[in-house]
Design a protein around this motif. Sequence first.
Motif, PDB file in Angstrom:
ATOM      1  N   THR A 199     -46.816 -61.425  -3.231  1.00 24.05           N
ATOM      2  CA  THR A 199     -45.441 -61.196  -3.639  1.00 24.05           C
ATOM      3  C   THR A 199     -45.328 -59.792  -4.213  1.00 24.05           C
ATOM      4  O   THR A 199     -46.335 -59.098  -4.391  1.00 24.05           O
ATOM      5  N   LYS A 200     -44.116 -59.382  -4.522  1.00 27.82           N
ATOM      6  CA  LYS A 200     -43.908 -58.036  -5.042  1.00 27.82           C
ATOM      7  C   LYS A 200     -44.659 -57.819  -6.345  1.00 27.82           C
ATOM      8  O   LYS A 200     -45.275 -56.771  -6.557  1.00 27.82           O
ATOM      9  N   ILE A 201     -44.626 -58.836  -7.218  1.00 27.38           N
ATOM     10  CA  ILE A 201     -45.334 -58.706  -8.490  1.00 27.38           C
ATOM     11  C   ILE A 201     -46.838 -58.877  -8.314  1.00 27.38           C
ATOM     12  O   ILE A 201     -47.624 -58.393  -9.112  1.00 27.38           O
ATOM     13  N   GLY A 202     -47.246 -59.570  -7.260  1.00 24.00           N
ATOM     14  CA  GLY A 202     -48.668 -59.693  -6.944  1.00 24.00           C
ATOM     15  C   GLY A 202     -49.373 -60.902  -7.519  1.00 24.00           C
ATOM     16  O   GLY A 202     -50.538 -61.151  -7.218  1.00 24.00           O
ATOM     17  N   TYR A 203     -48.673 -61.681  -8.349  1.00 21.98           N
ATOM     18  CA  TYR A 203     -49.305 -62.863  -8.933  1.00 21.98           C
ATOM     19  C   TYR A 203     -48.222 -63.816  -9.436  1.00 21.98           C
ATOM     20  O   TYR A 203     -47.044 -63.461  -9.532  1.00 21.98           O
TER      21      TYR A 203
END
Length: 372
Positions: free
Chosen positions: A267-271
Amino acid sequence: MKFLDLFAGIGGFHLGMEQAGHQCVGWVEWDKFARQSYQAIHNVKGVWNASDIRTVRASEFPRADCWCFGFPCQDISVAGKQKGFTAGKRSSLFFTVTGLIRDLEEKNRPSYLLIENVKNLLSINRGLDFLKLQIELDEIGYDVEWSVLDSAEVVPQHRERIFIVGHIRGRRTRKVFPIVKGNREVDSRPDSTNTLTTRYGEAQGAGSYIVESKPSQVRQIGNISSSNSFGGNPQVGRVYGTDGIAPTISTMQGGGQEPKVAVREATKIGYDIAKLGDSINFAQPNSNTRRGRVGHGVANTLTTAIEQATLTDDLKIRKLTPLETWRLQGFPDWAFARAREAGLSDSQLYKQAGNSVTVPVIKAIADRMELQ
């Protein structure tokens, strides 16, 4: 009503229909381990049964008002090869069932058909397979209605499945859909538990058996906070690593707060953050494209393998136990205890839960099925 349970598995249809007051008069299941569980769980002594639907003649079936079946989905599921249900060897068993109905005199055909399959049945082969299903049911005399239902309405598991109800033309049957559930507890039972976690080593329900899945110890591997961040509290920045689950999962704990787990995903946030009671999907741990690994208060869709974990209150991560997967399908603890006592291995118990239908969903449908 009397019903037949085809492709019966461990009897999710059986239990849900029975809870709604209907009676099983026959069942068919080919897998020897599923038959072992089915016979241990349900009162089927003396009830007609067969192991292979391909070798049964229509005249052998007991007379029934409803035929229940969730025909094999490996050729339809997004996780499978998606050959389609007409070309796929397993999923084409749908036509084996309709062929048996064709061989019956109209007066002996069931008034209802209750069919379950994966949501992808609606769209595979650009929707042509679902159209063929409707045409086939129309040709053997059935009008159909359908709905995609999510098990999360009644149990803590996100599991979308299509349910199709066939009504034989010329008889008075009751329309089933839509089913509106405003309360997730509406179909809970006093002998089943709508909870995701159990404590390690705790005996549950009827019988004496122990949770087998050992938790993974968590160790601190660093700290991401500086003296000026998070209000100067180093507790908040602590990062923990987990051994035995997946290299993509790390754990963070804020000072005075409940344990949290940072789970890497595409995802964009990565987690995403998992908290107590959430589920964590650790299938394909090194994948760079997986999303939705964390189920917030709910499990991801169960599969035939154990691919999900949960966070405990003492900062440990452990796999879901076989008992928990059966609970997520709405089976009461006594049913699991009977299967366990019949000698089923953990791998078979996981597989059977993943292959089953969700019992309270079947009951919600069966409650609305009656002959008028």
